[in-house]
Motif scaffolding. Sequence first.
Motif, mmCIF file in Angstrom:
data_model
loop_
_atom_site.group_PDB
_atom_site.id
_atom_site.type_symbol
_atom_site.label_atom_id
_atom_site.label_comp_id
_atom_site.label_asym_id
_atom_site.label_seq_id
_atom_site.Cartn_x
_atom_site.Cartn_y
_atom_site.Cartn_z
ATOM 1 N N LYS A 1 0.819 -1.203 0.000
ATOM 2 C CA LYS A 1 0.000 0.000 0.000
ATOM 3 C C LYS A 1 0.859 1.261 0.000
ATOM 4 C CE LYS A 1 -4.016 -2.138 0.368
ATOM 5 N NZ LYS A 1 -5.069 -2.024 -0.665
ATOM 6 N N VAL A 2 0.254 2.359 -0.458
ATOM 7 C CA VAL A 2 0.918 3.666 -0.467
ATOM 8 C C VAL A 2 -0.131 4.724 -0.173
ATOM 9 C CG1 VAL A 2 0.612 4.001 -2.971
ATOM 10 C CG2 VAL A 2 2.493 5.162 -1.780
ATOM 11 N N GLY A 3 0.286 5.809 0.472
ATOM 12 C CA GLY A 3 -0.624 6.901 0.780
ATOM 13 C C GLY A 3 -0.793 7.828 -0.414
ATOM 14 N N PHE A 4 -0.373 9.094 -0.258
ATOM 15 C CA PHE A 4 -0.527 10.067 -1.336
ATOM 16 C C PHE A 4 0.755 10.289 -2.140
ATOM 17 C CE2 PHE A 4 -4.081 12.078 1.340
ATOM 18 C CZ PHE A 4 -5.075 11.453 0.599
ATOM 19 N N ALA A 5 1.816 9.503 -1.877
ATOM 20 C CA ALA A 5 3.009 9.597 -2.725
ATOM 21 C C ALA A 5 2.622 9.263 -4.162
ATOM 22 C CB ALA A 5 4.087 8.641 -2.225
ATOM 23 N N ASP A 6 3.422 9.704 -5.129
ATOM 24 C CA ASP A 6 3.052 9.498 -6.528
ATOM 25 C C ASP A 6 2.752 8.037 -6.833
ATOM 26 O OD1 ASP A 6 3.110 12.140 -7.217
ATOM 27 O OD2 ASP A 6 5.014 12.056 -8.291
ATOM 28 N N GLY A 7 3.618 7.114 -6.358
ATOM 29 C CA GLY A 7 3.360 5.738 -6.701
ATOM 30 C C GLY A 7 3.907 4.694 -5.746
ATOM 31 N N PHE A 8 4.922 5.068 -4.942
ATOM 32 C CA PHE A 8 5.609 4.098 -4.106
ATOM 33 C C PHE A 8 5.872 4.683 -2.723
ATOM 34 C CE2 PHE A 8 6.441 2.965 -8.446
ATOM 35 C CZ PHE A 8 6.357 1.577 -8.452
ATOM 36 N N PRO A 9 6.024 3.804 -1.712
ATOM 37 C CA PRO A 9 6.187 4.313 -0.347
ATOM 38 C C PRO A 9 7.518 5.013 -0.082
ATOM 39 C CG PRO A 9 5.420 2.027 -0.344
ATOM 40 C CD PRO A 9 5.823 2.345 -1.742
ATOM 41 N N PHE A 10 8.600 4.632 -0.794
ATOM 42 C CA PHE A 10 9.926 5.183 -0.504
ATOM 43 C C PHE A 10 10.639 5.553 -1.802
ATOM 44 C CE2 PHE A 10 9.019 2.196 2.912
ATOM 45 C CZ PHE A 10 9.345 2.912 4.050
ATOM 46 N N LEU A 11 11.464 6.613 -1.718
ATOM 47 C CA LEU A 11 12.387 6.955 -2.787
ATOM 48 C C LEU A 11 13.789 7.021 -2.194
ATOM 49 C CD1 LEU A 11 13.139 7.904 -5.651
ATOM 50 C CD2 LEU A 11 12.635 10.241 -4.912
ATOM 51 N N LEU A 12 14.715 6.289 -2.794
ATOM 52 C CA LEU A 12 16.109 6.257 -2.351
ATOM 53 C C LEU A 12 17.005 6.870 -3.412
ATOM 54 C CD1 LEU A 12 18.063 3.371 -0.703
ATOM 55 C CD2 LEU A 12 18.916 4.319 -2.849
ATOM 56 N N ILE A 13 17.975 7.678 -2.975
ATOM 57 C CA ILE A 13 18.987 8.238 -3.870
ATOM 58 C C ILE A 13 20.353 8.063 -3.211
ATOM 59 C CG2 ILE A 13 19.893 10.333 -4.973
ATOM 60 C CD1 ILE A 13 17.047 11.354 -5.195
ATOM 61 N N GLY A 14 21.331 7.638 -3.991
ATOM 62 C CA GLY A 14 22.706 7.554 -3.509
ATOM 63 C C GLY A 14 23.364 8.929 -3.528
ATOM 64 N N GLN A 15 24.065 9.260 -2.453
ATOM 65 C CA GLN A 15 24.774 10.541 -2.419
ATOM 66 C C GLN A 15 25.799 10.619 -3.547
ATOM 67 O OE1 GLN A 15 24.219 13.254 -0.258
ATOM 68 N NE2 GLN A 15 25.553 14.254 -1.760
ATOM 69 N N GLY A 16 26.411 9.484 -3.877
ATOM 70 C CA GLY A 16 27.369 9.466 -4.981
ATOM 71 C C GLY A 16 26.732 9.830 -6.300
ATOM 72 N N SER A 17 25.468 9.457 -6.480
ATOM 73 C CA SER A 17 24.761 9.803 -7.720
ATOM 74 C C SER A 17 24.555 11.313 -7.813
ATOM 75 C CB SER A 17 23.416 9.082 -7.773
ATOM 76 O OG SER A 17 23.582 7.691 -7.634
ATOM 77 N N LEU A 18 24.149 11.926 -6.693
ATOM 78 C CA LEU A 18 23.970 13.377 -6.701
ATOM 79 C C LEU A 18 25.304 14.083 -6.907
ATOM 80 C CD1 LEU A 18 22.153 15.864 -6.380
ATOM 81 C CD2 LEU A 18 22.639 15.776 -3.936
ATOM 82 N N ASP A 19 26.355 13.595 -6.274
ATOM 83 C CA ASP A 19 27.672 14.222 -6.440
ATOM 84 C C ASP A 19 28.108 14.186 -7.902
ATOM 85 O OD1 ASP A 19 27.684 14.641 -3.718
ATOM 86 O OD2 ASP A 19 29.028 12.970 -3.273
ATOM 87 N N ASP A 20 27.854 13.064 -8.567
ATOM 88 C CA ASP A 20 28.208 12.950 -9.982
ATOM 89 C C ASP A 20 27.384 13.922 -10.820
ATOM 90 O OD1 ASP A 20 29.461 11.221 -12.296
ATOM 91 O OD2 ASP A 20 27.319 11.355 -12.744
ATOM 92 N N LEU A 21 26.092 14.026 -10.528
ATOM 93 C CA LEU A 21 25.232 14.957 -11.265
ATOM 94 C C LEU A 21 25.695 16.392 -11.066
ATOM 95 C CD1 LEU A 21 22.728 15.701 -12.925
ATOM 96 C CD2 LEU A 21 21.371 15.507 -10.830
ATOM 97 N N CYS A 22 26.036 16.755 -9.828
ATOM 98 C CA CYS A 22 26.517 18.117 -9.559
ATOM 99 C C CYS A 22 27.769 18.430 -10.378
ATOM 100 C CB CYS A 22 26.811 18.301 -8.073
ATOM 101 S SG CYS A 22 25.360 18.273 -7.008
ATOM 102 N N ALA A 23 28.677 17.450 -10.473
ATOM 103 C CA ALA A 23 29.898 17.657 -11.252
ATOM 104 C C ALA A 23 29.564 17.886 -12.723
ATOM 105 C CB ALA A 23 30.826 16.464 -11.088
ATOM 106 N N ARG A 24 28.579 17.170 -13.223
ATOM 107 C CA ARG A 24 28.191 17.325 -14.630
ATOM 108 C C ARG A 24 27.499 18.662 -14.870
ATOM 109 N NH1 ARG A 24 27.572 12.088 -17.469
ATOM 110 N NH2 ARG A 24 28.236 10.407 -16.075
ATOM 111 N N VAL A 25 26.662 19.088 -13.921
ATOM 112 C CA VAL A 25 25.961 20.370 -14.065
ATOM 113 C C VAL A 25 26.925 21.537 -13.862
ATOM 114 C CG1 VAL A 25 24.145 21.834 -13.067
ATOM 115 C CG2 VAL A 25 23.726 19.398 -13.428
ATOM 116 N N GLY A 26 27.913 21.353 -12.981
ATOM 117 C CA GLY A 26 28.901 22.396 -12.733
ATOM 118 C C GLY A 26 28.583 23.291 -11.563
ATOM 119 N N ARG A 27 27.637 22.855 -10.701
ATOM 120 C CA ARG A 27 27.337 23.618 -9.497
ATOM 121 C C ARG A 27 26.661 22.709 -8.473
ATOM 122 N NH1 ARG A 27 23.233 25.957 -13.034
ATOM 123 N NH2 ARG A 27 21.109 25.453 -12.323
ATOM 124 N N PRO A 28 26.703 23.103 -7.202
ATOM 125 C CA PRO A 28 26.050 22.271 -6.185
ATOM 126 C C PRO A 28 24.533 22.252 -6.386
ATOM 127 C CG PRO A 28 27.574 23.856 -5.188
ATOM 128 C CD PRO A 28 27.406 24.253 -6.610
#
Length: 266
Positions: free
Chosen positions: A141-168
């Motif tokens: 079951k899920v409440g009012f989230a778009d579709g799933f109960p949890f969303l997980l993101i790796g900090q390493g993934s965000l760090d890589d994206l920031c490097a590609r974008v060129g800013r925090p």
Amino acid sequence: MHLSALYRYPLKSARGESLQRAQLDALGLAGDRRWMVVDAPRGRFLSQRQLPQMARLQARWQGSDLVLDAPGMSELTVAMPAVDAPLREVSVWDDSLSVPDAGEAAANWLSEWLGRPCRLVQVPEQRARQVDTEYAQPGDKVGFADGFPFLLIGQGSLDDLCARVGRPLEMERFRPNLVVTGSEPYAEDGWKRIRIGSVEFRVAKPCSRCAIPTLDPLTGERSPDHEPIATLKTYRKGEGGVFFGQNLIADGVGELAVGMPVEVLE
């Protein structure tokens, strides 16, 4: 690897809360996206997609109550609807459900601040939605989230994206519940089952991203260069959208706390 951040969003599409620990229940993090603003009279959910100013709307889960605060408004405490509260037909994407209405004071407060007629609703566990069985088991079951109960993101993934974008970039742009530190960028793409503390999770599907990450999470102002979605489109685009992060379903309940070890089981 360890759990480095926990976020709860008591009101769908309003500002989130950073937590040090949280209980899990049958719908996800206790108190996470159990309240939602809908337009009146249709009952269609409202979010930062249509109303970027919702990024400035603060919603705190306080016991069983919801506390609302916004620039220029007096703080309002909204009690959990009574068991015999009037039900309202509402929709979240393709799902329709009947849930308790939170009353006139909340509706008037939100209508005044958002500048349009709207209502506040709450979802009890027994009225929650079934998660899409293409990715989940009957009874998930899920409440009012778009579709799933949890969303997980790796900090390493965000760090890589920031490097590609060129800013925090703030992690809050992506509205995760769980942030994991100590893994390689996008390692979560290959996970099928993980354990955090004593709680096991199934990795259901990648999270397709809308335009909300282009909004400043504090002001609601849109990035003039459409970042970070513009960069994500160059290397994270697949069939069905642009993907960043993974949707999870917990097997059981328990407690999560920042610092807990994260183990990949499969």
